[in-house]
Design an enzyme around this catalytic site. Structure first.
Site, PDB file in Angstrom:
ATOM      1  N   ASN A  74      20.181  -3.394 -26.839  1.00  0.00           N
ATOM      2  CA  ASN A  74      19.803  -3.990 -25.551  1.00  0.00           C
ATOM      3  C   ASN A  74      19.836  -2.877 -24.510  1.00  0.00           C
ATOM      4  OD1 ASN A  74      19.486  -5.371 -23.187  1.00  0.00           O
ATOM      5  ND2 ASN A  74      21.441  -6.489 -23.291  1.00  0.00           N
TER       6      ASN A  74
ATOM      7  N   LYS B   4      18.932  -3.034 -21.490  1.00  0.00           N
ATOM      8  CA  LYS B   4      19.132  -3.518 -20.105  1.00  0.00           C
ATOM      9  C   LYS B   4      18.097  -2.827 -19.206  1.00  0.00           C
ATOM     10  CE  LYS B   4      23.866  -4.384 -21.349  1.00  0.00           C
ATOM     11  NZ  LYS B   4      25.245  -4.577 -20.935  1.00  0.00           N
TER      12      LYS B   4
ATOM     13  N   HIS C 250      22.063 -13.703 -21.537  1.00  0.00           N
ATOM     14  CA  HIS C 250      23.017 -12.591 -21.415  1.00  0.00           C
ATOM     15  C   HIS C 250      23.914 -12.847 -20.203  1.00  0.00           C
ATOM     16  CE1 HIS C 250      24.685  -8.611 -20.870  1.00  0.00           C
ATOM     17  NE2 HIS C 250      24.354  -8.361 -22.122  1.00  0.00           N
TER      18      HIS C 250
ATOM     19  N   GLU D  27      24.877 -11.016 -17.948  1.00  0.00           N
ATOM     20  CA  GLU D  27      24.378 -10.431 -16.695  1.00  0.00           C
ATOM     21  C   GLU D  27      23.341 -11.342 -16.049  1.00  0.00           C
ATOM     22  OE1 GLU D  27      23.432  -6.683 -18.489  1.00  0.00           O
ATOM     23  OE2 GLU D  27      25.576  -6.330 -18.751  1.00  0.00           O
TER      24      GLU D  27
ATOM     25  N   GLU E  56      29.655 -11.978 -26.809  1.00  0.00           N
ATOM     26  CA  GLU E  56      29.885 -10.811 -25.959  1.00  0.00           C
ATOM     27  C   GLU E  56      30.933 -11.149 -24.906  1.00  0.00           C
ATOM     28  OE1 GLU E  56      26.330  -7.950 -26.030  1.00  0.00           O
ATOM     29  OE2 GLU E  56      25.913  -9.401 -24.469  1.00  0.00           O
TER      30      GLU E  56
ATOM     31  N   GLY F  22      30.369  -2.852 -21.344  1.00  0.00           N
ATOM     32  CA  GLY F  22      30.246  -1.657 -20.515  1.00  0.00           C
ATOM     33  C   GLY F  22      31.559  -1.086 -20.023  1.00  0.00           C
TER      34      GLY F  22
ATOM     35  N   SER G  10      30.917  -2.877 -25.748  1.00  0.00           N
ATOM     36  CA  SER G  10      31.444  -1.542 -26.038  1.00  0.00           C
ATOM     37  C   SER G  10      31.485  -1.217 -27.529  1.00  0.00           C
ATOM     38  CB  SER G  10      32.832  -1.353 -25.405  1.00  0.00           C
ATOM     39  OG  SER G  10      32.752  -1.479 -23.997  1.00  0.00           O
TER      40      SER G  10
HETATM   41  P1  13P Z   1      27.741  -2.285 -23.963  1.00  0.00           P
HETATM   42  O1  13P Z   1      27.517  -1.978 -25.422  1.00  0.00           O
HETATM   43  O2  13P Z   1      27.199  -1.221 -23.054  1.00  0.00           O
HETATM   44  O3  13P Z   1      29.145  -2.668 -23.663  1.00  0.00           O
HETATM   45  O4  13P Z   1      26.849  -3.578 -23.625  1.00  0.00           O
HETATM   46  C1  13P Z   1      26.960  -4.692 -24.432  1.00  0.00           C
HETATM   47  C2  13P Z   1      25.922  -5.656 -24.059  1.00  0.00           C
HETATM   48  O5  13P Z   1      25.981  -6.287 -23.024  1.00  0.00           O
HETATM   49  C3  13P Z   1      24.781  -5.810 -24.976  1.00  0.00           C
HETATM   50  O6  13P Z   1      24.012  -6.919 -24.642  1.00  0.00           O
END
Ligand code: 13P
Length: 248
Positions: free
Chosen positions: A9, A11, A93, A95, A165, A171, A203
């Protein structure tokens, strides 16, 4: 058999240059045991199709509209994504839940649109730090899962991929303990199907992927930051290839 799946992903990161680099790195070898997908920003999907269409690498989007078509400025429909031969679409997601106000109801509608257009939804669920501290992980995750799963037919459910997640792990460099994550995956499995692929996200990196994939209920990973580095993503794929597909 649940085939291991690793999904990148991106983002709102990356570039056409990174896409070319990723293409070069991924196509340098062949893969057999692991499914791989990359989800770059919408704008890069046509180029993703050009680069990866005849490869073993799948691709998809990071979001989709809950509407079929019409006056929804800026939105992209599931049918449009299927015109670009997308395989997957990430839905719900954290976010998007947090910054775009997406509710469970909207997320369920998006999953429905995706399935109707022949895309595989990757439904994201997970608790935040406060909810975890308050011992609400199970309740939050289960209600997020159920609000989608309960609206699907068994046939649709067979296609769904779920990603657990935990928000506090995204992150932050503080991945969940694989044993704890596996327990949540086990709950999700009880609320979905034995065949449902349940990915871990938060992560995940080349150092910890092995331990996650060794858990019986963790079938792959949804990878953010580490999947922006072609050499690290390839390393993670190689580690996953060395482990086997889950037989249930
Ligand atoms: P990270 O791997 O950067 O923590 O992000 C995870 C994520 O949100 C994948 O959708």
């Amino acid at each position: 058999v649940r085939k291991t799946l690793l999904v990148a992903n991106w983002k709102m990161n990356g570039s056409l240059d990174l896409l070319s680099q990723m293409h070069e790195a991924l196509l340098a070898k062949s893969y057999s045991g692991v499914g791989i997908a990359i989800c770059p920003p919408f704008i890069f999907l046509p180029q993703t199709q050009n680069l990866f269409k005849d490869s073993q690498i799948a691709y998809g989007a990071q979001d989709v509209s809950d509407q079929d078509n019409g006056a929804y400025t800026g939105q992209i429909s599931a049918k449009m994504l299927s015109q670009l031969a997308c395989d997957y679409v990430i839905i719900g997601h954290s976010e998007r839940r947090q910054y775009c106000g997406e509710t469970d109801k909207i997320i369920a509608a998006k999953c429905q649109r995706a399935l109707d257009a022949g895309l595989v939804p990757i439904l994201c669920v997970g608790e935040n730090a406060t909810q975890k501290q308050n011992g609400e992980t199970e309740a939050i995750v289960l209600s997020q899962v159920r609000s989608v799963v309960d609206s699907l037919t068994t046939e649709q459910l067979e296609k769904l991929v779920i990603a657990y997640e935990p928000i506090w792990a995204i992150g932050t460099g503080l991945a969940a303990n694989p044993l704890d994550a596996n327990k949540v995956h086990e709950l999700i499995r009880k609320a979905s199907l034995q065949t449902t692929r349940i990915l871990y996200g938060g992560s995940a990196n080349a150092e910890n992927i092995r331990e996650f994939l060794m858990q019986p209920n963790i079938d792959g990973a949804l990878i953010g930051g580490a999947a922006l580095k072609p050499e690290v993503f390839v390393q993670m794929i190689n580690i996953s290839e060395a482990l086997c597909t889950k037989v249930y």
